[in-house]
Design a protein around this motif. Structure first.
Motif, mmCIF file in Angstrom:
data_model
loop_
_atom_site.group_PDB
_atom_site.id
_atom_site.type_symbol
_atom_site.label_atom_id
_atom_site.label_comp_id
_atom_site.label_asym_id
_atom_site.label_seq_id
_atom_site.Cartn_x
_atom_site.Cartn_y
_atom_site.Cartn_z
ATOM 1 N N GLY A 161 -46.738 73.862 80.159
ATOM 2 C CA GLY A 161 -45.502 73.265 79.614
ATOM 3 C C GLY A 161 -45.875 72.188 78.326
ATOM 4 O O GLY A 161 -45.110 72.097 77.503
ATOM 5 N N GLN A 162 -47.187 71.703 78.674
ATOM 6 C CA GLN A 162 -47.332 70.826 77.517
ATOM 7 C C GLN A 162 -47.540 71.355 76.141
ATOM 8 O O GLN A 162 -47.437 70.780 75.073
ATOM 9 N N HIS A 163 -47.840 72.797 76.116
ATOM 10 C CA HIS A 163 -48.233 73.368 74.804
ATOM 11 C C HIS A 163 -47.011 73.515 74.075
ATOM 12 O O HIS A 163 -46.645 73.272 72.691
ATOM 13 N N PHE A 164 -45.711 73.732 74.801
ATOM 14 C CA PHE A 164 -44.590 73.884 74.208
ATOM 15 C C PHE A 164 -43.838 72.363 73.559
ATOM 16 O O PHE A 164 -43.500 72.500 72.597
ATOM 17 N N ALA A 165 -44.128 71.444 74.294
ATOM 18 C CA ALA A 165 -43.664 70.181 73.969
ATOM 19 C C ALA A 165 -44.459 69.684 72.728
ATOM 20 O O ALA A 165 -44.035 69.140 71.961
ATOM 21 N N MET A 166 -45.891 69.832 72.848
ATOM 22 C CA MET A 166 -46.622 69.367 71.641
ATOM 23 C C MET A 166 -46.266 70.150 70.357
ATOM 24 O O MET A 166 -46.165 69.540 69.388
ATOM 25 N N ALA A 167 -45.860 71.467 70.520
ATOM 26 C CA ALA A 167 -45.629 72.385 69.533
ATOM 27 C C ALA A 167 -44.520 71.696 68.859
ATOM 28 O O ALA A 167 -44.286 71.547 67.705
ATOM 29 N N ALA A 168 -43.402 71.684 69.710
ATOM 30 C CA ALA A 168 -42.280 70.896 69.389
ATOM 31 C C ALA A 168 -42.079 69.746 68.550
ATOM 32 O O ALA A 168 -41.459 69.488 67.823
ATOM 33 N N ALA A 169 -43.270 68.864 69.142
ATOM 34 C CA ALA A 169 -43.346 67.546 68.671
ATOM 35 C C ALA A 169 -43.935 67.595 67.163
ATOM 36 O O ALA A 169 -43.416 66.856 66.377
ATOM 37 N N LEU A 170 -44.792 68.724 67.055
ATOM 38 C CA LEU A 170 -45.430 68.812 65.832
ATOM 39 C C LEU A 170 -44.283 69.092 64.510
ATOM 40 O O LEU A 170 -44.458 68.756 63.476
ATOM 41 N N LEU A 171 -43.511 69.924 64.984
ATOM 42 C CA LEU A 171 -42.595 70.313 64.018
ATOM 43 C C LEU A 171 -41.408 69.567 63.682
ATOM 44 O O LEU A 171 -40.730 69.670 62.792
ATOM 45 N N HIS A 172 -41.034 68.689 64.693
ATOM 46 C CA HIS A 172 -39.697 67.908 64.707
ATOM 47 C C HIS A 172 -40.244 66.416 65.171
ATOM 48 O O HIS A 172 -40.260 65.926 66.454
ATOM 49 N N ARG A 173 -40.546 65.684 64.404
ATOM 50 C CA ARG A 173 -41.473 64.375 64.466
ATOM 51 C C ARG A 173 -40.530 63.422 65.065
ATOM 52 O O ARG A 173 -40.876 62.224 65.538
ATOM 53 N N ASN A 174 -39.354 63.196 64.868
ATOM 54 C CA ASN A 174 -38.155 62.242 65.208
ATOM 55 C C ASN A 174 -37.562 62.542 66.425
ATOM 56 O O ASN A 174 -36.281 61.972 66.917
ATOM 57 N N ILE A 175 -37.771 63.595 67.251
ATOM 58 C CA ILE A 175 -37.014 63.885 68.396
ATOM 59 C C ILE A 175 -38.065 63.912 69.641
ATOM 60 O O ILE A 175 -39.196 64.414 69.475
ATOM 61 N N LEU A 176 -37.340 63.484 70.802
ATOM 62 C CA LEU A 176 -38.573 63.276 71.968
ATOM 63 C C LEU A 176 -38.259 64.801 72.673
ATOM 64 O O LEU A 176 -37.354 65.213 72.906
ATOM 65 N N PHE A 177 -39.435 65.050 73.065
ATOM 66 C CA PHE A 177 -39.754 66.251 73.898
ATOM 67 C C PHE A 177 -40.384 66.040 75.192
ATOM 68 O O PHE A 177 -41.670 66.175 75.295
ATOM 69 N N PRO A 178 -39.830 65.620 76.197
ATOM 70 C CA PRO A 178 -40.174 65.438 77.415
ATOM 71 C C PRO A 178 -40.387 66.602 78.046
ATOM 72 O O PRO A 178 -39.699 67.576 77.804
ATOM 73 N N PHE A 179 -41.513 66.841 79.004
ATOM 74 C CA PHE A 179 -41.781 68.112 79.930
ATOM 75 C C PHE A 179 -42.250 67.243 81.221
ATOM 76 O O PHE A 179 -42.939 66.660 81.373
ATOM 77 N N THR A 180 -41.460 68.122 82.101
ATOM 78 C CA THR A 180 -41.851 67.843 83.606
ATOM 79 C C THR A 180 -43.249 68.714 83.962
ATOM 80 O O THR A 180 -43.310 69.512 83.693
ATOM 81 N N LEU A 181 -43.942 67.849 84.832
ATOM 82 C CA LEU A 181 -45.146 68.439 85.358
ATOM 83 C C LEU A 181 -45.444 68.313 86.495
ATOM 84 O O LEU A 181 -45.309 66.995 87.011
ATOM 85 N N GLY A 182 -45.617 69.045 87.505
ATOM 86 C CA GLY A 182 -45.699 68.986 88.743
ATOM 87 C C GLY A 182 -47.205 68.418 89.194
ATOM 88 O O GLY A 182 -47.969 68.564 88.574
ATOM 89 N N ASP A 183 -47.036 67.612 90.396
ATOM 90 C CA ASP A 183 -48.370 67.233 90.945
ATOM 91 C C ASP A 183 -49.303 68.275 91.284
ATOM 92 O O ASP A 183 -50.320 68.095 91.462
ATOM 93 N N GLY A 184 -48.714 69.427 91.722
ATOM 94 C CA GLY A 184 -49.654 70.503 91.985
ATOM 95 C C GLY A 184 -50.041 71.177 90.713
ATOM 96 O O GLY A 184 -51.405 71.588 90.527
ATOM 97 N N GLY A 185 -49.621 71.016 89.534
ATOM 98 C CA GLY A 185 -49.623 71.676 88.542
ATOM 99 C C GLY A 185 -51.021 70.933 87.714
ATOM 100 O O GLY A 185 -51.652 71.173 86.734
ATOM 101 N N MET A 186 -50.958 69.425 87.993
ATOM 102 C CA MET A 186 -51.875 68.719 87.532
ATOM 103 C C MET A 186 -53.522 69.255 87.838
ATOM 104 O O MET A 186 -54.462 68.677 87.504
#
Length: 731
Positions: free
Chosen positions: A158-183
Motif C-alpha cells: 500500500g505504501q507504494h501507491f500512497a507514495m506515488a500519489a503523493a509524488l504526483l499530487h503534492r498538496n493532497i494527503l494520501f493516508p494508507f492503512t497498514l496492518g500490524d500483520g503487514g508490518m
C-alpha cells in the motif's frame, strides 16, 4: 416501519434501533455544514459523536455484507474504523490500503458517500447482492470500484501507491492503512525510508498503522511491543512525528489485555476515544502535509464491535450467515436509528466535496506532456554489433527530458545493465551530489536496493497516470513481480486509460551464468508466459539494438498493459530493420533467414543470444541440402489464438492475434524446433498451433560457467544438438 419512512439507500438493512444515546444532543444537525468539505473543529464534541456514528455504520455494513455471503473479512477493518472515519470527516478521501481483507469496509465507505451509485448500487440490499460477485465487489480491492484508489491483496504494497500519489499530487494527503500483520513484511518500512531520502520534501503520504494485536490466524508478531517500543521503532526508522492513540487509555469496562474494544465503553468514553482520534488525526494530517514524515497508530482490539474478537474475527466461514445467532447479535448491537443513517449519509456526501468517485485523484486522467518523435537510430543489418539496452537508453533519456514526471527505477544497476546513458542523461536521485556517479538531489532515476521498491513506485505511478520504466536484471526482477502483477491485473479492469507499465529486464540467466546461483532465475519468464493469457500482459523479446528501439516506441503508445522488454547487455549482431520489428510486433514474429531445401526445418527462437547457435546450426543444415527458416519471436502474445486469451474482458483491449495464414507463413514446415534461453512455457502459443513434428530446447537449470555459450551447452542448447534434432525430426 413503513417503506415510505425508510430512505431508499437503507433498503436491505435488517435491524434498526429506535434511539441512540445522546443523539438528541449531538445528532440533530450534520456536523459538516452545507457547502463545507470537512468538520470545522475536531475538538467539537458533536464532531466526535457523529464520527462515532459513522464508525458504527461502517461496522454494521461490514458485518451485514460479509454475512450475506458467509464470506469475507470484517475483523481487521473493524479495529481501524475510528481512524478511517476521522480521516473522512476531516475531509480526506484519497485513502489507500495495503490490506485487501479490508475490502468490505472500504466498500461500505464508498457506498455511504454514494460512489457506488456509479456501478448501479443504490441500496444496502444491492450492496449485499453484489458482494463477491462477478462485475461486483470482489473479495479484495481491485481497479474496478469507483472511488477506491488502489488494488490491494499481497501485503506490504500500500505504501507504494500512497507514495506515488503523493509524488504526483503534492498538496493532497494520501493516508494508507497498514496492518500490524503487514508490518511483518520486509518491504514497507525500507521502501518508505528510501523514498523519504530521495524525496524528503514529499511527506504528504500518511501510514495509518492498525495495531490490533492479531494477524489472520494468530497474534501478530508485534503484539508484545509496548507503546514506547512501537514509537521508538518508527522514530528509529526516520519518522519525526509518531502519533499513537491507545483505546486502553479510555477503557472503563476493565477489559483484560493490552488490546481492547472501544465499542464496549460507556457512551461518554466512546465519545472521548473518538474525540482523541479526531484531534490526533488532524494533527497527523497537518504534520504530513507540512513536511514531517508522520505515522498515525490506532491501537484497538481486532474485531472491535463485530461478530468476534481477535484473530477469530478475521474472516467468516460458511456457517456465519445472517441467520446465525452471533451474527444477529452483532448486527443488533451495532444497529442505528434511521435518523442516524441519514445523518451519516449527509456528512459523507459533503466530505471532501462529494463522493469519492467524483473527487479522488484516481478518477481523473493525469496530464501527460507530448513526447514528439523519439530519436530512433537505425543501424545497418550485419554491421557492427551493438548493445540493445544502450540503444534503448538513449530513447529513455529523451522521454525523461520531455516528461519531468517520468522516472526510471533500478536497484542500483543501470551502469551494469548497459544503460549508464540513462544515469548520465537523467541523473540518479541522491541527497549527495557527485558528478562521478551522475547523482544529485533532483534526478529522475530512483535506485533503492530493493526490487519491490523499484517495481512498486514505478507501477504505482503508472497506475495513477504517469509514465515510468522499471529496469532490472531478469535474474533479480522476480522479487518485484508481485506488485507488477497486482497492478497489471488492476489495469485490466480500470475504468480509465493509464500508461502501461513498462519494464526493461536485462542480463538474463544466460549472461549471468558466470556469477553463480543467485543470478540464475529464468522462472520469471514462465510467470509472464502464464500472465499473457490475462489479456493485457505482453512480454517482448527484441533480437537486437534496432528492434529494442521499435519495441520501446510501441510500448509508450499502449494503455493499461504490462509491457516487459527482455534484452541483452552484450554487443550482439544487428539482424533486423525497424520495419521488420514493426511487423514482428504486429504478427508476433519475423523471419530472419530462409534457405530453401527439399524439407524445411523451422527454428522458432525467443531471445537474442539464443540466435547464435541457431544460425550456426542453420549453416550446417544448408550444406546438407535441408531448408531452414529462422523466425525471431518478438511478441509471443500475438501468436496465441483469440480464444486462448481473455483480451476482450480487458479495459483498453488489444484483440489482435496472428491469423492462421500469418502463423503458417512463419512456422509451417516439416519440423519445428522452439528455442529459448528461458522457460519453455513462453513457446506455448507456437506449440499449440503448429501441426509440424516439433520439439523445444529451453533452460533446464543453472550452473556457474565462464560464458553464455557454456551455460547454453550445459542446458543442451548447442548448434550440434539443434542440428542433430532437426535431422531426426525431418527423417
Amino acid at each position: 416501519m413503513t417503506a415510505t419512512t425508510l430512505p431508499e439507500f437503507c433498503q436491505g438493512i435488517q435491524y434498526f434501533n429506535e434511539s441512540f444515546p445522546e443523539f438528541d444532543t449531538y445528532g440533530k444537525t450534520p456536523i459538516i455544514a452545507e457547502n463545507s468539505i470537512a468538520i470545522s473543529d475536531p475538538h467539537d464534541v458533536a464532531a466526535a459523536y457523529q464520527t462515532l456514528l459513522y464508525a458504527d455504520a461502517l461496522r454494521y455494513l461490514t458485518v451485514q455484507i460479509t454475512a450475506s455471503k458467509a464470506s469475507g473479512h470484517p475483523g481487521g477493518f473493524a479495529s481501524s474504523v475510528e481512524a478511517y472515519a476521522a480521516l473522512v470527516m476531516l475531509g480526506h478521501k484519497n485513502i489507500m490500503t495495503e490490506v485487501g481483507h479490508h475490502a468490505p469496509g472500504f466498500y461500505s465507505a464508498v457506498f455511504l458517500d454514494r460512489s457506488l451509485e456509479d456501478m448501479g448500487i443504490f441500496t444496502v440490499q444491492q450492496l449485499r447482492d453484489r458482494f463477491r460477485e462477478k462485475h461486483g465487489l470482489l473479495g479484495h480491492l481491485s481497479g474496478y470500484i469507483p472511488g477506491l484508489l488502489n488494488p490491494a491483496g499481497p501485503l506490504g504494497q500500500g505504501q507504494h501507491f500512497a507514495m506515488a500519489a503523493a509524488l504526483l499530487h503534492r498538496n493532497i494527503l494520501f493516508p494508507f492503512t497498514l496492518g500490524d500483520g503487514g508490518m511483518g513484511e520486509p518491504y514497507p518500512m525500507s521502501s518508505m525510508i528510501h523514498f523519504n531520502t530521495a524525496y524528503p520534501q514529499v511527506t504528504n503520504f500518511l501510514p495509518v498503522l492498525v495495531w490490533n494485536g492479531y494477524s489472520q490466524e494468530h497474534h501478530s508478531m508485534v503484539s508484545t511491543k509496548t507503546n514506547e517500543e512501537m514509537i521508538a521503532y518508527w522514530k528509529g526508522n526516520g519518522f519525526s512525528e509518531v502519533i499513537l492513540v491507545d483505546a486502553k487509555n479510555f477503557d472503563d469496562q476493565n477489559q483484560p489485555g493490552d488490546y481492547v474494544d472501544s465499542t464496549a465503553f460507556s457512551i461518554q468514553k466512546r465519545i472521548e476515544f473518538t474525540q482523541a482520534i479526531l484531534v490526533a488525526m488532524n494533527k497527523a494530517a497537518k504534520s504530513a502535509l507540512g513536511g514531517q514524515l508522520t505515522v498515525f497508530i490506532i491501537k484497538q482490539l481486532k474485531g472491535a464491535g463485530v461478530h468476534a474478537r481477535g484473530a477469530k474475527s478475521h474472516n467468516l466461514y460458511p456457517g456465519d450467515t445472517l441467520d446465525s445467532p452471533h451474527i444477529v447479535n452483532a448486527l443488533k448491537e451495532r444497529a442505528l436509528p434511521i435518523a442516524a443513517w441519514e445523518l451519516v449519509r449527509t456528512n459523507l456526501e459533503r466530505a471532501n466535496g462529494g463522493p469519492a468517485s467524483k473527487t479522488v485523484v484516481s478518477e481523473f486522467d493525469y496530464h501527460l506532456p507530448e513526447l514528439g518523435q523519439l530519436p530512433l537510430e537505425e543501424y545497418p543489418v550485419g554491421g557492427e554489433p551493438k548493445v540493445a539496452t544502450t540503444a534503448m537508453g538513449a530513447l529513455v533519456v529523451h522521454v525523461g527530458q520531455k516528461d519531468p514526471h517520468f522516472i526510471v527505477t533500478n536497484a542500483d544497476g543501470n551502469a551494469a545493465s548497459g544503460i549508464n546513458n540513462i544515469n548520465q542523461g537523467l541523473k540518479i536521485i541522491h541527497p549527495t551530489t557527485d558528478h562521478t556517479y551522475f547523482q544529485q538531489p533532483q534526478g529522475q532515476v530512483y535506485e533503492p536496493l530493493s526490487e519491490d521498491a523499484c517495481a512498486g513506485l514505478a507501477v504505482g505511478l503508472s497506475l495513477l497516470g504517469a509514465r515510468t520504466l522499471w529496469c532490472s536484471y531478469e535474474s533479480f526482477a522476480i522479487n518485484g513481480v508481485p506488485i507488477l502483477q497486482t497492478v497489471t491485473q488492476a489495469m485490466a479492469e480500470l475504468r480509465r486509460a493509464t500508461p502501461s507499465t513498462v519494464c526493461l529486464f536485462t542480463a538474463g540467466a544466460l549472461e549471468q551464468g558466470r556469477n553463480g546461483w543467485t543470478h540464475q532465475r529464468p522462472e520469471i519468464e514462465a510467470y509472464f508466459a502464464a500472465m499473457m493469457r490475462n489479456g493485457n500482459v505482453f512480454p517482448v523479446f527484441p533480437p537486437d539494438a534496432n528492434s529494442i528501439q521499435v519495441c520501446y516506441d510501441w510500448a509508450l503508445t499502449t494503455k493499461n498493459k504490462g509491457i516487459i522488454i527482455t534484452a541483452s547487455k552484450s554487443p550482439l549482431p544487428i539482424r533486423t530493420t525497424f520495419e521488420q520489428t514493426r511487423q514482428g510486433l504486429k504478427d508476433g514474429a519475423v523471419v530472419l533467414q530462409e534457405v530453401p531445401g527439399d524439407k524445411t526445418v523451422v527454428f522458432a527462437v525467443i531471445g537474442d543470444m539464443t540466435l547464435i547457435p541457431v544460425f550456426e546450426a542453420a549453416a550446417f543444415l544448408e550444406t546438407e541440402g535441408i531448408g531452414v527458416r529462422i523466425v525471431s519471436i518478438i511478441n509471443p502474445r500475438r501468436l496465441y489464438r483469440s480464444h486462448d486469451v481473455l483480451s476482450e474482458t480487458c479495459s483498453e483491449p488489444d484483440n489482435d492475434f496472428a491469423s492462421d495464414e500469418t502463423f503458417n507463413k512463419l512456422f509451417a514446415g516439416d519440423a519445428l524446433i522452439g528455442v529459448t534461453g528461458g522457460s519453455s512455457l513462453m513457446l506455448e502459443p507456437i506449440m499449440l498451433r503448429s501441426n509440424s513434428k516439433r520439439d523445444t530446447f529451453a533452460w533446464k537449470r543453472g550452473e556457474t560457467t565462464a560464458s553464455a555459450g557454456e551455460l547454453m551447452a550445459f542446458n543442451g542448447i548447442t548448434s550440434e544438438a539443434l542440428t542433430k534434432r532437426a535431422i531426426e525430426l525431418i527423417h
